[in-house]
Design an enzyme around this catalytic site. Structure first.
Site, mmCIF file in Angstrom:
data_model
loop_
_atom_site.group_PDB
_atom_site.id
_atom_site.type_symbol
_atom_site.label_atom_id
_atom_site.label_comp_id
_atom_site.label_asym_id
_atom_site.label_seq_id
_atom_site.Cartn_x
_atom_site.Cartn_y
_atom_site.Cartn_z
ATOM 1 N N HIS A 157 16.835 -4.762 11.997
ATOM 2 C CA HIS A 157 17.050 -4.545 10.551
ATOM 3 C C HIS A 157 15.735 -4.592 9.774
ATOM 4 C CE1 HIS A 157 21.374 -5.477 11.340
ATOM 5 N NE2 HIS A 157 20.849 -6.346 12.179
ATOM 6 N N SER A 278 -7.407 11.447 0.655
ATOM 7 C CA SER A 278 -6.765 11.920 -0.565
ATOM 8 C C SER A 278 -7.815 12.606 -1.428
ATOM 9 C CB SER A 278 -6.168 10.720 -1.301
ATOM 10 O OG SER A 278 -6.104 10.983 -2.695
ATOM 11 N N LYS A 284 -8.141 6.110 0.245
ATOM 12 C CA LYS A 284 -6.993 6.446 1.095
ATOM 13 C C LYS A 284 -7.378 6.940 2.483
ATOM 14 C CE LYS A 284 -3.095 6.516 0.241
ATOM 15 N NZ LYS A 284 -2.294 7.357 -0.648
ATOM 16 N N GLU A 291 3.054 11.674 9.935
ATOM 17 C CA GLU A 291 4.029 12.096 8.914
ATOM 18 C C GLU A 291 4.551 13.504 9.191
ATOM 19 O OE1 GLU A 291 2.968 10.709 4.658
ATOM 20 O OE2 GLU A 291 1.115 10.699 5.782
#
Ligand code: ARG
Length: 463
Positions: A157, A278, A284, A291
């Site tokens: 979980h 970025s 970043k 992804e």
């Protein structure tokens, strides 16, 4: 050059837009090699059975070989104004060797031809995918070996649950990918049946020998029903499904890598070669490869749905709807191959921060089960031990203590059975070491898994 194979019955050319709509050469040209090899086998069989003269067969096969060489060397460009790759190859053959080329299509239809070409193409590409999976599994095994005793929190979980080793966690993926290979091999068995000789749908009046072409093209057998031969695309669905599951596995793995590389976790750091920045935020470092892999899993699942939906309403035998099979299944292969190609080195170069993993494991009472197991060792039934430790944990959370920092007097408030040896029982290294059952997280079991997976790989590669 570019006359329709079916010209003759028609008094008008196909409308230009309708022609574009109908044509498949944009995508089926990728099967040029398989189409030519299938034709070579067919021509050889036609001579072996006396349907065409030996001389003609030799001329046809030489012509086809010439086309193959010329396409591969870049001397011949596939004419995209042709309807499909079958048309292009046949017309090019006739252009090269004259009327003899027109004998090639004896006892054959594009319906069995295209069914053959897809099988040959997907067979080759499936073997590419298997090779890429083997590489990935090897990378996983190497990393798991290196981190077979690196302790991290295991989650259920998304809550810290029990201590595990990073090696153990990684090996879970090795098992998934091993099963993926099994699924691909299994689908290959059903794919590897030759449809050639099914003709348009009913077989042919010529005395062909379908076992000759099946054998020449590396099939295990020829299909036993010509209608099924031209209508069956089950193998596309099976492979699309196996590919969708591979992407699903890569996607789950990607999701974890994305989480692990966040500042919140900081369990891993991706190499610069597999991260992006970025345009505005200078700090970043984004896990775009992971992804994208997660994102692309969606389209591979979509391709499976495309195929199932395309097939579900089709009466037997061939229907033009089936031309839609290729873009969907081709895209699944392209996507999975690309994903595997970048995923393996991304994983291989990923740095692992074992200290952060360990300190995350030290919080969250992930040794509470071990504390309960300790009381079971002292004779309590598990359910009673569970309750005692539950109350103890609630108390310690309040007191801002951990199972490690609590004093024996804290423990004793909940059970007299607690003694000094409880600290050994809740020590994270011991917690991991004691999970020594088959498939457990202890380093020896992880080592055994790695060995088993590696030997499965060896038997695959020597197959
Ligand atoms: N381009 C077609 C396909 O991909 C080839 C088979 C065409 N057969 C036919 N009878 N029109 O399915």
């Amino acid at each position: 050059m570019n006359e329709k194979l079916w010209a003759g019955r028609f008094s008008k050319a196909l409308d230009e837009d309708a022609n574009d709509y109908n044509a498949s050469i944009r995508f089926d040209r990728r099967m040029y090699r398989q189409d030519l090899e299938g034709s070579m086998a067919h021509a050889a069989m036609l001579a072996a059975t006396g349907i065409i003269a030996e001389d003609d067969s030799v001329k046809i096969i030489d012509g086809l070989k010439g086309i193959l060489n010329d396409i591969e060397s870049g001397r011949l460009e596939i004419d995209l104004t042709c309807e499909d790759i079958h048309t292009f190859n046949e017309q090019e053959l006739t252009r090269r060797i004259g009327d003899t080329g027109k004998r090639l299509h004896t006892a054959r239809s594009r319906n069995d031809q295209v069914a053959l070409d897809i099988r040959l193409t997907l067979r080759a590409w499936t073997n590419d995918v298997i090779e890429l999976l083997i590489k990935l599994i090897n990378v996983i095994c190497d990393k798991a070996e290196r981190y077979s005793d690196a302790i991290m929190p295991g989650y259920t979980h998304m809550q810290r649950a029990q201590p595990i080793t990073f090696g153990h966690h990684l090996m879970a993926y090795a098992h998934m990918f091993i099963r993926d290979i099994g699924r691909l091999y299994d689908a290959l068995k059903r794919l590897n049946v030759s449809p050639l000789g099914s003709g348009a749908l009913a077989g042919t009046t010529f005395p062909i020998d379908r076992s000759i072409t099946a054998k020449a093209l590396g099939f295990d057998s020829a299909c036993l029903n010509s209608i099924d031969g031209v209508s069956d695309r089950d193998f596309c669905v099976e492979l699309a499904s196996a590919l969708a599951l591979i992407m699903t596995h890569l996607s789950r793995f990607s999701e974890e890598i994305i989480l692990w590389s966040s500042w919140e976790f900081k369990f891993v750091e991706l190499d610069d070669a597999y991260s992006t920045g970025s345009s505005i935020m200078p700090q970043k470092k984004n896990p775009d490869i992971a992804e994208l892999t997660r994102g692309k899993a969606g389209r591979v699942t979509g391709n499976l749905v495309t195929l199932l939906t395309m097939l579900k309403g089709l009466p037997l035998a061939y229907n033009k709807d089936m031309q839609e099979d290729k873009e969907a299944i081709f895209d699944s292969y392209d996507t999975v191959k690309l994903a595997l190609t970048v995923f393996s080195p991304m994983l291989e170069t990923m740095r692992v921060n074992t200290e952060n993993m360990r300190s995350a494991a030290a919080k969250g009472f992930i040794n509470a089960t071990d504390c309960a197991d300790y009381l079971v060792g002292k004779g309590l039934p598990f359910r009673s031990a569970y309750k005692i430790v539950g109350s103890l944990v609630a108390y310690l959370i309040n007191a801002n203590k951990t199972l490690e920092s609590a004093g024996l007097d804290d423990y004793k408030q909940f059970s007299d059975l607690f003694e000094n040896d409880v600290y050994e029982a809740i020590n994270l290294d011991n917690c991991v070491r004691k999970r020594a059952c088959l498939g457990g997280t202890c380093p020896e079991q992880v080592a055994a898994q790695i060995e088993s997976v590696r030997s499965q790989l060896t038997s695959l590669t020597t197959k």
